[in-house]
Write a protein that holds these residues in place. Sequence first.
Motif, PDB file in Angstrom:
ATOM      1  N   GLY A  80      55.896  43.170  48.930  1.00 24.94           N
ATOM      2  CA  GLY A  80      56.094  42.598  50.258  1.00 24.94           C
ATOM      3  C   GLY A  80      55.838  43.584  51.381  1.00 24.94           C
ATOM      4  O   GLY A  80      55.849  43.213  52.549  1.00 24.94           O
ATOM      5  N   ARG A 119      45.654  40.912  48.982  1.00 23.53           N
ATOM      6  CA  ARG A 119      47.013  41.013  49.542  1.00 23.53           C
ATOM      7  C   ARG A 119      47.999  40.214  48.690  1.00 23.53           C
ATOM      8  O   ARG A 119      49.136  40.632  48.466  1.00 23.53           O
ATOM      9  N   SER A 120      47.547  39.038  48.224  1.00 22.89           N
ATOM     10  CA  SER A 120      48.439  38.178  47.444  1.00 22.89           C
ATOM     11  C   SER A 120      48.857  38.860  46.134  1.00 22.89           C
ATOM     12  O   SER A 120      50.035  38.865  45.774  1.00 22.89           O
ATOM     13  N   SER A 168      51.321  41.560  46.777  1.00 25.95           N
ATOM     14  CA  SER A 168      52.638  41.121  47.264  1.00 25.95           C
ATOM     15  C   SER A 168      53.616  40.858  46.131  1.00 25.95           C
ATOM     16  O   SER A 168      54.813  40.693  46.357  1.00 25.95           O
ATOM     17  N   GLN A 174      53.475  38.140  44.381  1.00 27.94           N
ATOM     18  CA  GLN A 174      53.647  36.683  44.274  1.00 27.94           C
ATOM     19  C   GLN A 174      52.581  36.012  43.420  1.00 27.94           C
ATOM     20  O   GLN A 174      52.712  34.847  43.054  1.00 27.94           O
ATOM     21  N   SER A 198      49.763  39.517  39.600  1.00 29.87           N
ATOM     22  CA  SER A 198      50.428  40.699  40.181  1.00 29.87           C
ATOM     23  C   SER A 198      50.952  41.621  39.085  1.00 29.87           C
ATOM     24  O   SER A 198      51.470  41.139  38.073  1.00 29.87           O
TER      25      SER A 198
END
Length: 317
Positions: free
Chosen positions: A13, A45-46, A49, A51, A55
């Motif tokens: 985050g 970015r996802s 993060s 999420q 990831s």
Amino acid sequence: METINAALIEAFGEAPRYRTLAAPQAGGHHELVDVLAVGLHPVTRSIASGQHYASPGALPFVPGMDGVVRRPDGSLAYVGGPGSATLAERTLIDPDDAVPLPADIDPAVAAATMNPAMSSWIALHARVPFAPGQDVLVLGSTGTAGSMAVKVARHLGAGRVVAAGRSRERLEQNLADGADDIVVLSPNTDATAAALAETAANVDVALDYLWGKPAELAVRAIVTARTDHARLLDWVHIGAAAGSTATIDGAALRSNALRISGSGFGSIDMRRANLPGLAAAIASGAVAIRPRIASLRDITAAWGHRDEPGERTVIQP
Ligand SMILES: NC(=O)c1ccc[n+]([C@@H]2O[C@H](COP(=O)([O-])OP(=O)(O)OC[C@H]3O[C@@H](n4cnc5c(N)ncnc54)[C@H](OP(=O)(O)O)[C@@H]3O)[C@@H](O)[C@H]2O)c1
């Protein structure tokens, strides 16, 4: 100890920080390469993060899901995929997954363009039996990937390209990029359905970046208006900008040669994707996004920047 500078995600985050780390060591099947340019894509970015389904589970880690690199033999390559760590001066790659790039390609333009152009390029190569001359609807043509889809369909020899989206200004840009017709997706659903029926009734392929309510409306309008209901309509769900679910009436499937599929990580046979062909299209200037260059040292500020339509932030180590 040999070191490199890299971006480092230290907390999910949060933006990455510029850090000095131990240099990765080549070994086994992996090759150590110099990173030249890395696009900051929404999916980058996802994943960073925490999420995204791709990831990493553990912190800290070097983000970056793709990039342009120089291999030890001096050649340029595009590398990427979940698990990459390209936001660094050097990174390890699997040479089998490296896409060779033309020597004269601009690394920043390639880093900006490969990812957003890939969704439509791969869909038209590996998810549907697309042939030059066929007509293509791009639903959600006003976004970054959608606007690239208009250029890609044109470049691959589509007969007619119909661009559909909300922003009239961006639809005008789609026309400049090679679309034959535009459809404004307005709050007036009757007018939108009529416009889709008039301009897109007989398309062969729909590249759908929206899904949700716009897809429900578009499928209904188009299958109702088709002049030959047995003509194959390949509807490829690529993005969910307008919603993650869509309800399709079973009658639409029974009474039309409507085939619904999806295209993304997991559904693609990359051997059929012809990514060197996309690299050639980018090198020729036929398909390109404007890079907005930032240095790796400024990664934290660049991470928070929101790109204008038609541009993509590219980090150069
Ligand atoms: N599967 C893949 O390989 C792949 C690859 C790239 C992207 N994608 C996905 O594709 C989608 C679009 O990507 P992008 O890069 O084009 O995104 P983007 O640049 O953020 O653009 C999103 C677009 O969706 C439009 N939109 C949102 N809600 C809408 C609605 N209700 N009706 C009509 N238009 C609507 C926006 O229109 P306004 O400007 O009018 O708001 C904008 O043009 C995303 O879901 C992304 O995750 C998938």
